[in-house]
Design an enzyme around this catalytic site. Structure first.
Site, PDB file in Angstrom:
ATOM      1  N   LYS A  54       0.621  -0.884   0.089  1.00 21.59           N
ATOM      2  CA  LYS A  54       0.053  -0.203   0.136  1.00 21.59           C
ATOM      3  C   LYS A  54       0.879   1.216   0.564  1.00 21.59           C
ATOM      4  O   LYS A  54       0.637   2.259  -0.631  1.00 21.59           O
ATOM      5  CB  LYS A  54      -1.058   0.126   1.224  1.00 21.59           C
ATOM      6  CG  LYS A  54      -1.953  -1.458   0.971  1.00 21.59           C
ATOM      7  CD  LYS A  54      -2.871  -0.769   2.359  1.00 21.59           C
ATOM      8  CE  LYS A  54      -3.861  -2.766   2.221  1.00 21.59           C
ATOM      9  NZ  LYS A  54      -4.627  -2.638   3.441  1.00 21.59           N
ATOM     10  N   GLN A  98      -5.106  -1.448  10.270  1.00 20.88           N
ATOM     11  CA  GLN A  98      -5.223  -2.715   9.484  1.00 20.88           C
ATOM     12  C   GLN A  98      -5.658  -3.885  10.225  1.00 20.88           C
ATOM     13  O   GLN A  98      -5.676  -3.839  11.477  1.00 20.88           O
ATOM     14  CB  GLN A  98      -3.543  -3.082   8.828  1.00 20.88           C
ATOM     15  CG  GLN A  98      -3.787  -4.035   8.346  1.00 20.88           C
ATOM     16  CD  GLN A  98      -4.163  -4.445   6.921  1.00 20.88           C
ATOM     17  OE1 GLN A  98      -3.860  -3.127   6.041  1.00 20.88           O
ATOM     18  NE2 GLN A  98      -4.185  -6.012   6.444  1.00 20.88           N
ATOM     19  N   ASP A 121     -11.317   2.543   4.248  1.00 19.06           N
ATOM     20  CA  ASP A 121     -11.884   1.310   4.489  1.00 19.06           C
ATOM     21  C   ASP A 121     -12.786   1.527   4.275  1.00 19.06           C
ATOM     22  O   ASP A 121     -13.768   0.040   3.691  1.00 19.06           O
ATOM     23  CB  ASP A 121     -11.570   0.713   5.497  1.00 19.06           C
ATOM     24  CG  ASP A 121     -10.324   0.524   4.875  1.00 19.06           C
ATOM     25  OD1 ASP A 121      -9.976  -0.923   4.296  1.00 19.06           O
ATOM     26  OD2 ASP A 121      -9.136  -0.622   6.772  1.00 19.06           O
TER      27      ASP A 121
HETATM   28  N1  GUN Z   1      -7.504  -6.645   6.603  1.00 16.48           N
HETATM   29  C1  GUN Z   1      -7.760  -7.718   5.015  1.00 16.48           C
HETATM   30  N2  GUN Z   1      -8.445  -6.980   4.453  1.00 16.48           N
HETATM   31  C2  GUN Z   1      -8.421  -5.633   4.439  1.00 16.48           C
HETATM   32  C3  GUN Z   1      -8.383  -4.336   3.914  1.00 16.48           C
HETATM   33  O1  GUN Z   1      -9.264  -4.391   3.396  1.00 16.48           O
HETATM   34  N3  GUN Z   1      -8.824  -3.309   5.171  1.00 16.48           N
HETATM   35  C4  GUN Z   1      -8.101  -3.514   6.461  1.00 16.48           C
HETATM   36  N4  GUN Z   1      -7.835  -2.471   6.766  1.00 16.48           N
HETATM   37  N5  GUN Z   1      -7.546  -4.342   6.415  1.00 16.48           N
HETATM   38  C5  GUN Z   1      -8.066  -5.708   6.163  1.00 16.48           C
END
Ligand code: GUN
Length: 297
Positions: A54, A98, A121
């Site tokens: 990311k 996350q 998100d």
């Molecule tokens: N963990 C697995 N997929 C995601 C996601 O799309 N966003 C976040 N914040 N954590 C994750």
């Protein structure tokens, strides 16, 4: 093999190219780039890899991305204090926590603490509510969960913009993928079934699908003979399985080779939905920056 392979990498590159110009325009108009902070609590190995991707992808298109690494024993109060600080920081337009979080932290409380305007998100209850209330085309004014949004982009590339009346089956009911995916398909006028681990005769339910979205996190669970001839299959799973050489291999939730004999089109793993998820996170960061900066005038 008969299915068209849906190239998520190419679609993600095209989306990032579009975003690059928008980032430059925001920088020129407001004197600062969109800012994204990814909060990583602890050292979950898959999460480490995801957040690095990311950060790298954000930098490539000019977004100011940073990772806030907190120790695994961080208290909930300490994490909430960091979020409150980032909510107030005018250079931060997007905050992503996350998941999963360590057990001492209540995930729902953390998501609720985010400023909904910075929730890239799309997991804050306000954004979830907006998504489930939306009708028709989902525009550039809503922060929608990244994996489902990216999956819709791939579906539309394959089937065109008009998905009305299509029978869609989503296997999996998570808050991150299954439920928001169903909301997006419903907003696009599909007839939507959400199937899950308690669904009776899952193969028969899957065989009804013109659009089949697999988001269960079980390697190669969905078999070739569960798929209707010509169906479009979106495989959201990313599972590492053991191989004799010890290196392991990534597979989806769908038994790819068998499915590709039957489906009309299918996303590969890797190279399908995965790259779109990151590109859609960057898209949400650009949307958040535009809306927040417009508020400041
Ligand atoms: N963990 C697995 N997929 C995601 C996601 O799309 N966003 C976040 N914040 N954590 C994750």
């Amino acid at each position: 093999m008969t299915a068209t392979i849906i190239d998520g990498k190419a679609a993600a590159t095209a989306l990032r190219d579009e975003l690059k110009a928008k980032v430059q325009a925001l920088q020129a108009a407001h004197g600062r780039p969109p800012g994204l902070i990814v909060i990583l609590v602890g050292d979950h190995p898959a999460s480490q890899a995801y957040v690095r991707t990311k950060e790298r992808m954000a930098a490539e298109i000019g977004i100011a991305g940073d990772i806030l690494r907190l120790p695994a024993d961080t208290s909930q109060a300490a994490l909430l204090a960091e979020i409150a600080r980032l909510n107030r920081d005018p250079a931060v337009h997007g905050i992503l926590v996350q998941l999963p979080l360590p057990p001492q932290i209540d995930e729902a409380a953390v998501l609720l603490a985010l400023d909904p305007a910075k929730d890239v998100d799309g997991f804050h209850p306000v954004n979830v509510g907006r998504l489930f209330s939306a009708k028709g085309a989902i525009g550039d004014d809503l922060l929608v969960p990244c994996t489902p949004y990216g999956s819709m982009v791939l579906l539309r590339r394959q089937l065109g913009d008009d998905l009305a009346g299509r029978r869609a089956v989503v296997v999996g009911r998570s808050n991150i993928v299954g439920k928001p995916m169903a909301a997006l398909l419903l907003a696009a006028d599909c007839t939507v079934t959400i199937a899950h681990s308690r669904t009776r005769d899952l193969p028969a339910v899957c065989r009804q699908a013109e659009i089949l979205v697999a988001a269960v996190g079980r390697p190669e669970m969905i078999q070739g003979d569960w798929i209707a001839p010509g169906a479009v299959v979106i495989d959201v799973g990313i599972n590492r399985i053991a191989t004799p050489d010890g290196k392991g291999r990534l597979v989806g939730d769908v038994a790819f080779a068998a499915a590709a004999e039957v489906a009309g089109a299918i996303t590969p793993v890797p190279g399908g939905v995965g790259p779109m998820t990151v590109a859609c996170l960057l898209r949400n960061t650009v949307i958040a920056a535009r809306l927040i900066e417009a508020r400041h005038g």
